[in-house]
Design an enzyme around this catalytic site. Structure first.
Site, PDB file in Angstrom:
ATOM      1  N   LYS A   1       0.822  -1.216   0.000  1.00  0.00           N
ATOM      2  CA  LYS A   1       0.000   0.000   0.000  1.00  0.00           C
ATOM      3  C   LYS A   1       0.854   1.263   0.000  1.00  0.00           C
ATOM      4  CE  LYS A   1      -4.274  -1.885   1.642  1.00  0.00           C
ATOM      5  NZ  LYS A   1      -5.427  -1.833   2.496  1.00  0.00           N
TER       6      LYS A   1
ATOM      7  N   LYS B   1      -6.389 -10.794  -5.655  1.00  0.00           N
ATOM      8  CA  LYS B   1      -7.590 -10.835  -4.818  1.00  0.00           C
ATOM      9  C   LYS B   1      -8.556  -9.716  -5.181  1.00  0.00           C
ATOM     10  CE  LYS B   1      -6.768  -7.855  -0.892  1.00  0.00           C
ATOM     11  NZ  LYS B   1      -7.196  -7.510   0.424  1.00  0.00           N
TER      12      LYS B   1
ATOM     13  N   LYS C   1     -11.095  -3.703  -2.562  1.00  0.00           N
ATOM     14  CA  LYS C   1     -11.786  -2.423  -2.760  1.00  0.00           C
ATOM     15  C   LYS C   1     -10.832  -1.365  -3.305  1.00  0.00           C
ATOM     16  CE  LYS C   1     -10.989   0.072   1.340  1.00  0.00           C
ATOM     17  NZ  LYS C   1     -10.580  -0.607   2.548  1.00  0.00           N
TER      18      LYS C   1
HETATM   19  N1  AQP Z   1     -10.692 -10.981  -1.827  1.00  0.00           N
HETATM   20  C1  AQP Z   1     -10.854 -11.410  -0.589  1.00  0.00           C
HETATM   21  N2  AQP Z   1     -11.019 -12.725  -0.353  1.00  0.00           N
HETATM   22  C2  AQP Z   1     -11.212 -13.194   0.906  1.00  0.00           C
HETATM   23  N3  AQP Z   1     -11.261 -12.401   1.986  1.00  0.00           N
HETATM   24  C3  AQP Z   1     -11.100 -11.074   1.797  1.00  0.00           C
HETATM   25  N4  AQP Z   1     -11.100 -10.030   2.656  1.00  0.00           N
HETATM   26  C4  AQP Z   1     -10.895  -8.893   1.949  1.00  0.00           C
HETATM   27  N5  AQP Z   1     -10.762  -9.162   0.645  1.00  0.00           N
HETATM   28  C5  AQP Z   1     -10.887 -10.520   0.512  1.00  0.00           C
HETATM   29  C6  AQP Z   1     -11.307 -10.149   4.098  1.00  0.00           C
HETATM   30  O1  AQP Z   1     -12.371  -9.287   4.471  1.00  0.00           O
HETATM   31  C7  AQP Z   1     -12.192  -8.912   5.841  1.00  0.00           C
HETATM   32  C8  AQP Z   1     -12.402  -7.434   6.000  1.00  0.00           C
HETATM   33  O2  AQP Z   1     -11.339  -6.773   5.363  1.00  0.00           O
HETATM   34  P1  AQP Z   1     -10.987  -5.259   5.511  1.00  0.00           P
HETATM   35  O3  AQP Z   1     -11.576  -4.685   6.709  1.00  0.00           O
HETATM   36  O4  AQP Z   1      -9.529  -5.127   5.228  1.00  0.00           O
HETATM   37  O5  AQP Z   1     -11.851  -4.723   4.342  1.00  0.00           O
HETATM   38  P2  AQP Z   1     -11.431  -3.849   3.192  1.00  0.00           P
HETATM   39  O6  AQP Z   1     -10.192  -3.137   3.545  1.00  0.00           O
HETATM   40  O7  AQP Z   1     -12.637  -3.068   2.836  1.00  0.00           O
HETATM   41  O8  AQP Z   1     -11.168  -4.964   2.087  1.00  0.00           O
HETATM   42  P3  AQP Z   1     -10.035  -5.048   1.009  1.00  0.00           P
HETATM   43  O9  AQP Z   1     -10.681  -5.191  -0.300  1.00  0.00           O
HETATM   44  O10 AQP Z   1      -9.079  -6.116   1.430  1.00  0.00           O
HETATM   45  O11 AQP Z   1      -9.347  -3.640   1.055  1.00  0.00           O
HETATM   46  P4  AQP Z   1      -7.952  -3.256   0.524  1.00  0.00           P
HETATM   47  O12 AQP Z   1      -7.891  -3.674  -0.891  1.00  0.00           O
HETATM   48  O13 AQP Z   1      -7.903  -1.787   0.698  1.00  0.00           O
HETATM   49  O14 AQP Z   1      -6.946  -3.948   1.378  1.00  0.00           O
HETATM   50  C9  AQP Z   1     -10.783  -9.360   6.220  1.00  0.00           C
HETATM   51  O15 AQP Z   1     -10.870 -10.515   7.027  1.00  0.00           O
HETATM   52  C10 AQP Z   1     -10.122  -9.672   4.908  1.00  0.00           C
HETATM   53  O16 AQP Z   1      -9.152 -10.678   5.021  1.00  0.00           O
END
Ligand code: AQP
Length: 332
Positions: A112, A195, A198
């Site tokens: 990030k 993966k 978001k």
């Molecule tokens: N693609 C995924 N597959 C399985 N599990 C996932 N999680 C996130 N993406 C996947 C799991 O969701 C939970 C919440 O994650 P978070 O609070 O980190 O949510 P987020 O930041 O909105 O989700 P992202 O998409 O993972 O954000 P970025 O891309 O910004 O990092 C966690 O248990 C996570 O593992």
């Protein structure tokens, strides 16, 4: 009952399919067998800039989605992270026990911060995993249901729990990750080698659960597959089809082997059309239920207030014994 703890960020408005299949779905199941603590992690959210009005709205929205997904406040403790000040307090202690080099090895931060550039990266983003350590250890959680992307942070949590226990005497339960092999990583529909995320997925690659169901159906139908035509699970050679099979299997309960048989001799289009319909049937009631909770903010806020009270009782006890072990003079 063994205890579980997990959290989700309130940042993007809608949860995406990866959040749901990778984490929230397990939260719902585990509330039946475990003493479950689940939270909306607004302290984590401010590691990147947030608009205050949007953050408030998204925090309520996240709680509403968790209830819509099936969390039951009679069976679990649902709360907002900033309602329990002990998270920030224990995080400071953990900051002081974590090596700078050790924290620097966290791949999520490296990815990030490389994308944002050092000047736009907050120190909070660097210490994000350390706040997570505090979240988990405060509740003496045995297991942490998360997606695969969190495994390294849970490993660090284990190291820190052991370090503290070794230095000051047994204080914290050493937690284990609870990551399902099948859905621990749900993949981007347009690039099934990464993966669903978001911050990194394109609009067409991510299913947001609160989008118009028609939109989600369209995204499934235009998911990237491969030039072969056989519907078979093979994560290496056929990541796109395998991702669709995983999603299909998890949402319907049909095994992947049964699905392979069901679609033998059929084209990818048939699989996608059916899965698009399954997706619509899943997201439509989810959206409706989320809206019902949002339409009744008093009930929602009272669930969160009760959750915070239950969470604080546990968190305060852990923090008090931590402070005592460290040698802080008690306030009289
Ligand atoms: N693609 C995924 N597959 C399985 N599990 C996932 N999680 C996130 N993406 C996947 C799991 O969701 C939970 C919440 O994650 P978070 O609070 O980190 O949510 P987020 O930041 O909105 O989700 P992202 O998409 O993972 O954000 P970025 O891309 O910004 O990092 C966690 O248990 C996570 O593992």
């Amino acid at each position: 009952r063994p205890r579980v703890l997990s959290g989700i960020q309130p940042t993007a408005g809608s949860f995406h399919l990866g959040n749901y299949l990778g984490a929230v779905r397990q939260w719902v199941a585990l509330q039946e067998s475990h003493d479950a603590f689940y939270m909306v992690v607004d302290l984590h959210a401010i590691t990147v800039p947030q608009d205050p009005t949007a953050l408030r709205a998204n925090t309520r929205l996240a709680a509403a989605q968790l209830l819509a997904a099936g969390l039951d406040p009679e069976r679990c403790t649902l709360f907002i992270q900033s309602h329990v000040p002990e998270h920030a307090q224990l995080a400071w202690v953990m900051n002081c026990l974590t090596g700078f080099g050790e924290a620097s090895r966290m791949t999520q931060f490296k990815d990030k911060s490389a994308k944002q550039g050092a000047d736009r990266t907050s120190v909070g983003l660097f210490t994000y995993p350390i706040l997570q350590i505090a979240d988990i250890l405060l509740y003496q959680a045995h297991q942490v249901p998360v997606g695969e992307d969190q495994r390294q942070h849970i490993e660090l949590t284990r190291d820190l729990a052991e370090r503290f226990n070794g230095r000051y005497g047994d204080t914290f339960t050493v937690p284990a990750p609870y990551i399902l092999k099948e859905t621990g990583k749900v993949y981007d529909l347009q690039d099934p080698t990464v993966k669903m995320s978001k911050s990194a997925s394109s609009a067409k690659g991510i299913i947001n659960l609160l989008d118009e169901p028609k939109t989600s159906a369209k995204k499934i139908k235009s998911a990237v597959t491969d030039t072969d035509t056989v519907i078979r699970y093979d994560a290496e050679a056929k990541p796109g089809v395998s991702n669709l099979l995983t999603i299909y299997s998890t949402l319907t309960g049909e095994s992947v082997t049964d699905l392979e048989k069901k679609y033998e001799g059929k084209m990818y289009g048939a699989l996608k059309t059916d899965l698009a319909e399954i997706m619509v049937d899943f997201v439509t009631p989810f959206r409706d239920r989320t809206q019902e909770y949002l339409d009744d903010p008093e009930t929602l806020d009272s669930v969160l207030a009760k959750g915070a009270e239950k969470a604080r009782a546990v968190a305060a006890e852990t923090l008090a014994s931590t402070y005592e072990r460290i040698g802080f003079l008690p306030a009289k």
